[in-house]
Design an enzyme around this catalytic site. Sequence first.
Site, PDB file in Angstrom:
ATOM      1  CD  GLU A   1      -8.910  -9.166  -3.611  1.00  0.00           C
ATOM      2  OE1 GLU A   1      -9.811  -8.823  -2.836  1.00  0.00           O
ATOM      3  OE2 GLU A   1      -7.782  -9.539  -3.222  1.00  0.00           O
TER       4      GLU A   1
ATOM      5  CG  HIS B   1      -5.384  -6.212  -0.302  1.00  0.00           C
ATOM      6  ND1 HIS B   1      -6.627  -6.184   0.263  1.00  0.00           N
ATOM      7  CD2 HIS B   1      -5.454  -7.108  -1.313  1.00  0.00           C
ATOM      8  CE1 HIS B   1      -7.420  -7.035  -0.393  1.00  0.00           C
ATOM      9  NE2 HIS B   1      -6.728  -7.599  -1.355  1.00  0.00           N
TER      10      HIS B   1
ATOM     11  CE  LYS C   1      -3.967  -2.237   2.238  1.00  0.00           C
ATOM     12  NZ  LYS C   1      -4.957  -2.154   3.340  1.00  0.00           N
TER      13      LYS C   1
ATOM     14  NE  ARG D   1      -6.376 -12.278   5.336  1.00  0.00           N
ATOM     15  CZ  ARG D   1      -7.028 -11.111   5.293  1.00  0.00           C
ATOM     16  NH1 ARG D   1      -6.909 -10.302   4.237  1.00  0.00           N
ATOM     17  NH2 ARG D   1      -7.782 -10.722   6.298  1.00  0.00           N
TER      18      ARG D   1
ATOM     19  CE1 TYR E   1      -9.339  -2.912   0.010  1.00  0.00           C
ATOM     20  CE2 TYR E   1      -8.451  -1.052  -1.213  1.00  0.00           C
ATOM     21  CZ  TYR E   1      -8.266  -2.134  -0.382  1.00  0.00           C
ATOM     22  OH  TYR E   1      -7.010  -2.452   0.071  1.00  0.00           O
TER      23      TYR E   1
ATOM     24  CG  ASN F   1      -3.686  -2.149   6.881  1.00  0.00           C
ATOM     25  OD1 ASN F   1      -3.589  -1.835   5.702  1.00  0.00           O
ATOM     26  ND2 ASN F   1      -4.697  -2.850   7.352  1.00  0.00           N
TER      27      ASN F   1
ATOM     28  CG  PHE G   1     -13.236   1.443   6.865  1.00  0.00           C
ATOM     29  CD1 PHE G   1     -12.790   0.861   5.686  1.00  0.00           C
ATOM     30  CD2 PHE G   1     -13.839   0.622   7.808  1.00  0.00           C
ATOM     31  CE1 PHE G   1     -12.934  -0.497   5.440  1.00  0.00           C
ATOM     32  CE2 PHE G   1     -14.001  -0.747   7.572  1.00  0.00           C
ATOM     33  CZ  PHE G   1     -13.540  -1.305   6.379  1.00  0.00           C
TER      34      PHE G   1
ATOM     35  CB  THR H   1      -7.155  -5.478   9.972  1.00  0.00           C
ATOM     36  OG1 THR H   1      -7.662  -6.674   9.362  1.00  0.00           O
ATOM     37  CG2 THR H   1      -7.497  -4.276   9.111  1.00  0.00           C
TER      38      THR H   1
HETATM   39  P1  RTP Z   1      -6.992  -6.045   3.289  1.00  0.00           P
HETATM   40  O1  RTP Z   1      -8.352  -6.292   2.688  1.00  0.00           O
HETATM   41  O2  RTP Z   1      -6.416  -4.694   2.933  1.00  0.00           O
HETATM   42  O3  RTP Z   1      -6.043  -7.164   3.048  1.00  0.00           O
HETATM   43  O4  RTP Z   1      -7.137  -5.974   4.873  1.00  0.00           O
HETATM   44  P2  RTP Z   1      -8.028  -6.853   5.832  1.00  0.00           P
HETATM   45  O5  RTP Z   1      -8.697  -7.964   5.095  1.00  0.00           O
HETATM   46  O6  RTP Z   1      -7.150  -7.204   6.989  1.00  0.00           O
HETATM   47  O7  RTP Z   1      -9.099  -5.795   6.323  1.00  0.00           O
HETATM   48  P3  RTP Z   1     -10.582  -5.474   5.751  1.00  0.00           P
HETATM   49  O8  RTP Z   1     -11.544  -5.640   6.871  1.00  0.00           O
HETATM   50  O9  RTP Z   1     -10.821  -6.204   4.477  1.00  0.00           O
HETATM   51  O10 RTP Z   1     -10.464  -3.910   5.465  1.00  0.00           O
HETATM   52  C1  RTP Z   1      -9.858  -3.459   4.282  1.00  0.00           C
HETATM   53  C2  RTP Z   1      -8.947  -2.303   4.598  1.00  0.00           C
HETATM   54  O11 RTP Z   1      -9.719  -1.182   5.006  1.00  0.00           O
HETATM   55  C3  RTP Z   1      -8.966  -0.416   5.950  1.00  0.00           C
HETATM   56  N1  RTP Z   1      -9.678  -0.333   7.198  1.00  0.00           N
HETATM   57  N2  RTP Z   1      -9.778   0.784   7.866  1.00  0.00           N
HETATM   58  N3  RTP Z   1     -10.414   2.742   9.824  1.00  0.00           N
HETATM   59  C4  RTP Z   1     -10.838   1.486  10.003  1.00  0.00           C
HETATM   60  O12 RTP Z   1     -11.453   1.115  10.959  1.00  0.00           O
HETATM   61  C5  RTP Z   1     -10.491   0.510   8.976  1.00  0.00           C
HETATM   62  N4  RTP Z   1     -10.843  -0.774   8.987  1.00  0.00           N
HETATM   63  C6  RTP Z   1     -10.317  -1.302   7.857  1.00  0.00           C
HETATM   64  C7  RTP Z   1      -7.638  -1.116   6.148  1.00  0.00           C
HETATM   65  O13 RTP Z   1      -6.685  -0.533   5.245  1.00  0.00           O
HETATM   66  C8  RTP Z   1      -7.962  -2.538   5.748  1.00  0.00           C
HETATM   67  O14 RTP Z   1      -6.798  -3.229   5.398  1.00  0.00           O
HETATM   68 MG    MG Z   2      -9.838  -7.642   3.306  1.00  0.00          MG
END
Ligand code: RTP
Ligand code: MG
Length: 140
Positions: free
Chosen positions: A128, A117, A11, A87, A51, A114, A59, A93
């Site tokens: 994807e 992804h 990212k 993962r 997304y 973070n 968010f 996250t």
């Molecule tokens: P990713 O999709 O990026 O691999 O991350 P992830 O599965 O661990 O998290 P996900 O729940 O899919 O959320 C996607 C991305 O959104 C941002 N996020 N911001 N501000 C917040 O509370 C918040 N929660 C999620 C993060 O960049 C997250 O990786």
């Molecule tokens: Mg995700």
Amino acid sequence: MATERTFSMIKPDATKRNLTGAITKKLEEAGLRVVASKRVWMSRRQAEAFYAVHKERPFFGELTEFMSSGPTVVQVLEGENAIAKNREVMGATNPAEAAEGTIRKEFANSIGENSVHGSDAADTAAEEIAFWFAGHEIVG
Ligand code: RTP
Ligand code: MG
């Protein structure tokens, strides 16, 4: 477990801090092989499309603004159990909750910025990968 492919993204917070190599090294050390890679500066519209699954989340605006704020590196990773392995090496996250040794523990700034992804399942990995790569760009 058969060899599988997953989609990974480094990212903008990480490319800005010149961490592309350090993050890729952690992926490789976990046994994942980079079979496609390119640097892209996505538009807001591309971030919103990529997304789309999160479009109702609070968010979403912050996320798509951040993801279009600078370059990312999009990659296809290949290996045994690659989706789960990626993962695992990414970590939680929220970096405050990420395990020692994970990419997010080591490098992430915050829950939003973070650093990486990774696809979360076989169907999203396929979608994807197809979103960012043509078949001929993936060289296994
Ligand atoms: P990713 O999709 O990026 O691999 O991350 P992830 O599965 O661990 O998290 P996900 O729940 O899919 O959320 C996607 C991305 O959104 C941002 N996020 N911001 N501000 C917040 O509370 C918040 N929660 C999620 C993060 O960049 C997250 O990786
Ligand atoms: Mg995700």
